[in-house]
Design an enzyme around this catalytic site. Structure first.
Site, PDB file in Angstrom:
ATOM      1  N   PHE A   1      42.372  42.632  41.694  1.00 24.59           N
ATOM      2  CA  PHE A   1      41.115  43.316  42.066  1.00 24.59           C
ATOM      3  C   PHE A   1      40.069  42.373  42.635  1.00 24.59           C
ATOM      4  O   PHE A   1      39.114  42.815  43.258  1.00 24.59           O
ATOM      5  CB  PHE A   1      40.523  44.043  40.837  1.00 24.59           C
ATOM      6  CG  PHE A   1      39.724  43.134  39.930  1.00 24.59           C
ATOM      7  CD1 PHE A   1      38.380  42.874  40.180  1.00 24.59           C
ATOM      8  CD2 PHE A   1      40.316  42.500  38.849  1.00 24.59           C
ATOM      9  CE1 PHE A   1      37.637  42.012  39.376  1.00 24.59           C
ATOM     10  CE2 PHE A   1      39.595  41.642  38.039  1.00 24.59           C
ATOM     11  CZ  PHE A   1      38.262  41.396  38.302  1.00 24.59           C
TER      12      PHE A   1
ATOM     13  N   LYS B   1      50.816  46.828  47.673  1.00 30.50           N
ATOM     14  CA  LYS B   1      50.127  47.608  46.637  1.00 30.50           C
ATOM     15  C   LYS B   1      48.826  46.893  46.293  1.00 30.50           C
ATOM     16  O   LYS B   1      48.827  45.872  45.633  1.00 30.50           O
ATOM     17  CB  LYS B   1      50.977  47.738  45.366  1.00 30.50           C
ATOM     18  CG  LYS B   1      50.368  48.789  44.427  1.00 30.50           C
ATOM     19  CD  LYS B   1      50.832  48.660  42.988  1.00 30.50           C
ATOM     20  CE  LYS B   1      49.986  47.741  42.159  1.00 30.50           C
ATOM     21  NZ  LYS B   1      48.587  48.127  41.956  1.00 30.50           N
TER      22      LYS B   1
ATOM     23  N   ARG C   1      42.071  49.156  41.160  1.00 30.96           N
ATOM     24  CA  ARG C   1      40.637  49.166  40.885  1.00 30.96           C
ATOM     25  C   ARG C   1      39.797  49.086  42.163  1.00 30.96           C
ATOM     26  O   ARG C   1      38.601  49.361  42.123  1.00 30.96           O
ATOM     27  CB  ARG C   1      40.290  48.004  39.955  1.00 30.96           C
ATOM     28  CG  ARG C   1      40.820  48.247  38.553  1.00 30.96           C
ATOM     29  CD  ARG C   1      40.436  47.146  37.611  1.00 30.96           C
ATOM     30  NE  ARG C   1      41.572  46.357  37.224  1.00 30.96           N
ATOM     31  CZ  ARG C   1      41.498  45.212  36.553  1.00 30.96           C
ATOM     32  NH1 ARG C   1      40.324  44.722  36.229  1.00 30.96           N
ATOM     33  NH2 ARG C   1      42.575  44.562  36.228  1.00 30.96           N
TER      34      ARG C   1
ATOM     35  N   CYS D   1      39.526  33.296  40.787  1.00 32.56           N
ATOM     36  CA  CYS D   1      40.540  32.476  40.096  1.00 32.56           C
ATOM     37  C   CYS D   1      40.168  31.006  40.191  1.00 32.56           C
ATOM     38  O   CYS D   1      40.679  30.184  39.445  1.00 32.56           O
ATOM     39  CB  CYS D   1      41.915  32.713  40.690  1.00 32.56           C
ATOM     40  SG  CYS D   1      41.999  32.175  42.390  1.00 32.56           S
TER      41      CYS D   1
END
Ligand code: NAD
Length: 520
Positions: free
Chosen positions: A171, A195, A199, A303
């Site tokens: 997300f 895919k 969210r 991240c």
């Protein structure tokens, strides 16, 4: 309050506060270059993180719909593989142009669904756009090698696409991560089933529309929706040859194991805990600025967020100033002027972040700045967490060990550079790290001995641009990080090599006896 709007992915902006969407439309899926409404009866509600108003419903697609998406990509593959790389490059140039043209639209839908500020959402798009730009060098990347290995004999190597590949996205970068995958996969001749995160799939839907406009043939890029079941379908599909995954360790380790066991190539980038190490000789002003932007930017949901500071020696005294400056950070709806960071993605995420802050307190760390309970006045119902600083943490504490993924900075202290390196290397994750110093010697010692895969020297978020590759290490990648995203390694991931050894002369050497032993 602004007037209600209907979510329209053609919009380039939305009313700034209290976005209320009347009769929200369900997110369609994208197959054979057309948008389709899913016939499922299972939907995932998607709320604006700043207001918790319903934005759209994301379908958990049915098995026949998922089968149709893979079948479409499989049908498109032979024609796309046989399309010259020069023709593919021309379409990629169009795609790049369209992403630039629709940059604001992409950013607006990211802010609406994911919550990050518009300025940050533009950066999300840019980082993905740069991968698409670099992918325009596909003909160069696809070149093979050739060597005359013996008299009248040569070996040539080719890079060939794998077939249908799947991308499963997180997300936190709704444009960038799909664009880590799509451009490299398709320039090398693969077809893709993507895919997006359930969210915030809106940016991927805009990208699908732009891909169609750019001229990618039907089936080259399909977009499907859902959560675990959709992922399991992709893992089980024998027609899918490779999986690109970016997301949490929990999902990624499962996907890597299951995909690899099924004989697929899998590249998987996972969670992180990125440390800043601050040396006493560092430039204090620049270092504190860098830490604040990298710890709290995007509400810490990157991240590569710098979520830990390791103060070396007397730099621990810089903490008070860090906290003072962090109080000035503006937390507000992402469409608001002057917002530095927006809400976190869901109420569950907010709860988890607050629980991890509380665990630090319980374990004996000090909450120097507490962002719990903060609410901007116009947005009483959003998922807010203000900048939070936890100091005097220990490596055994949960708040240190867990990836918090919120605007929370955890501080530890050491006496020397080597102790700092040992502490950072003791952490399971190895995505990124940064040293702040004016000493070349310290920087070099850190660079050489640190285990993290991306190292910043006075650069807080050292993510390499797409002519390099995203090089996390340790628990931040599955499978030892053998396959990294974008750049030349990305091309290697999406292609298999074929070598051809050819001899063009059939003339026998006079008097030579035919032998069945290997030539020496
Ligand atoms: P997530 O793992 O919850 O979701 C990622 C994808 O996996 C989604 O598409 C989701 O539908 C699917 N998924 C989730 N759980 C699953 C399960 N049990 N089985 C099968 N599929 C599942 O991750 P997220 O919360 O969307 O993203 C945040 C995480 O991603 C953080 O850990 C962050 O560090 C990581 N991340 C890593 C990088 C990197 O390059 N290392 C980049 C961005 C994000």
């Amino acid at each position: 309050a602004s007037s209600p709007v209907t979510l329209d992915t053609t919009a380039t902006s939305y009313p700034r506060d209290h976005v209320k969407i009347e009769n929200p439309k369900d997110t369609p899926y994208f197959l054979d270059n057309e948008f389709h409404a899913s016939k499922t009866d299972k939907f995932i509600d998607l709320h604006d993180p700043a207001t918790n108003n319903l934005v759209t419903r994301v379908p958990e697609m049915t098995v026949p719909e998922l089968e149709a998406a893979v079948a479409s990509a499989k049908r498109a593959f032979p024609g796309w593989r046989d399309t010259s790389v020069i023709a593919r490059q021309r379409i990629m140039f169009n795609f790049v142009g369209l992403i630039k043209e629709h940059w604001d639209r992409l950013a607006a839908v990211i802010t609406l669904e994911q919550g990050k500020t518009v300025a940050d959402a533009k950066g999300d798009v840019l980082r993905g756009l740069q991968v698409a730009e670099a992918a325009c060098a596909g003909p160069e990347y696809m070149k093979g090698e050739i060597l005359e290995v013996a008299r009248e004999m040569e070996t040539r190597s080719y890079r060939e696409p794998l077939g249908v590949v799947a991308a499963i996205c997180p997300f936190n970068f709704p444009a960038m991560i799909p664009l880590w995958c799509i451009p490299i996969a398709v320039i090398t001749g693969n077809t893709v089933v993507l895919k997006p995160s359930e969210r915030d799939p809106g940016a991927a839907m805009v990208l699908a529309e732009l891909a169609q406009k750019a001229g990618f043939p039907a089936g080259v890029i399909n977009v499907v929706h859902g959560a675990h079941q959709t992922v399991n379908f992709l893992l089980d599909s024998p027609d899918i040859k490779a999986i690109s995954f970016v997301g949490s360790n929990k999902a990624g380790e499962y996907i890597f194991a299951k995909g690899s066991a099924a004989g697929k190539r899998v590249q998987a980038n996972l969670g992180a805990k990125n440390h800043a190490l601050v040396m006493p000789d560092a430039d204090k002003e620049a270092t504190l600025d860098a830490i604040i932007s990298a710890a709290f930017g995007a509400a810490g949901q990157r991240c590569m967020a710098l979520s830990v500071v390791v103060w070396v020696g007397e730099t621990k005294d810089w903490l008070a100033e860090l906290a003072e400056r962090s109080k000035k950070v503006q937390v507000n709806g992402g469409f608001e002027d002057g917002a530095d960071l927006g809400p976190v993605v869901t109420p569950q995420s907010k709860k988890r972040i607050e629980e991890l802050i509380a665990s630090g307190e319980k374990d004996g760390a000090k909450i120097v700045l507490d962002g719990r309970g903060y609410k901007p006045s116009n947005y009483p119902d959003g998922n807010w967490v203000g900048p939070t600083i936890i100091s005097e943490a220990k490596p055994t504490m949960e708040c240190y060990k867990e990836e918090i993924f919120g605007p929370v900075l955890v501080c530890l202290t050491v006496d020397t550079l080597d102790e700092g390196i040992e502490l950072i290397n003791g952490n399971d994750y190895g995505n990124g790290t940064a040293i702040f110093t004016t000493s070349g010697g310290a920087a070099e010692r850190f660079r050489r001995n640190i285990e993290a895969g991306q190292v910043g020297i006075n650069v807080p978020i050292p993510v390499p641009l797409p002519m390099f590759s995203f090089t996390g290490n340790k628990k931040s990648v599955a499978g030892g990080g053998a396959s990294t995203f974008y750049g030349r390694p990305g091309v290697n991931f999406y292609t298999q090599q074929k070598t051809v050894t050819a001899k063009w002369s059939s003339a026998q050497v006079a008097g030579k006896k035919n032998t069945l032993a290997m030539p020496t």
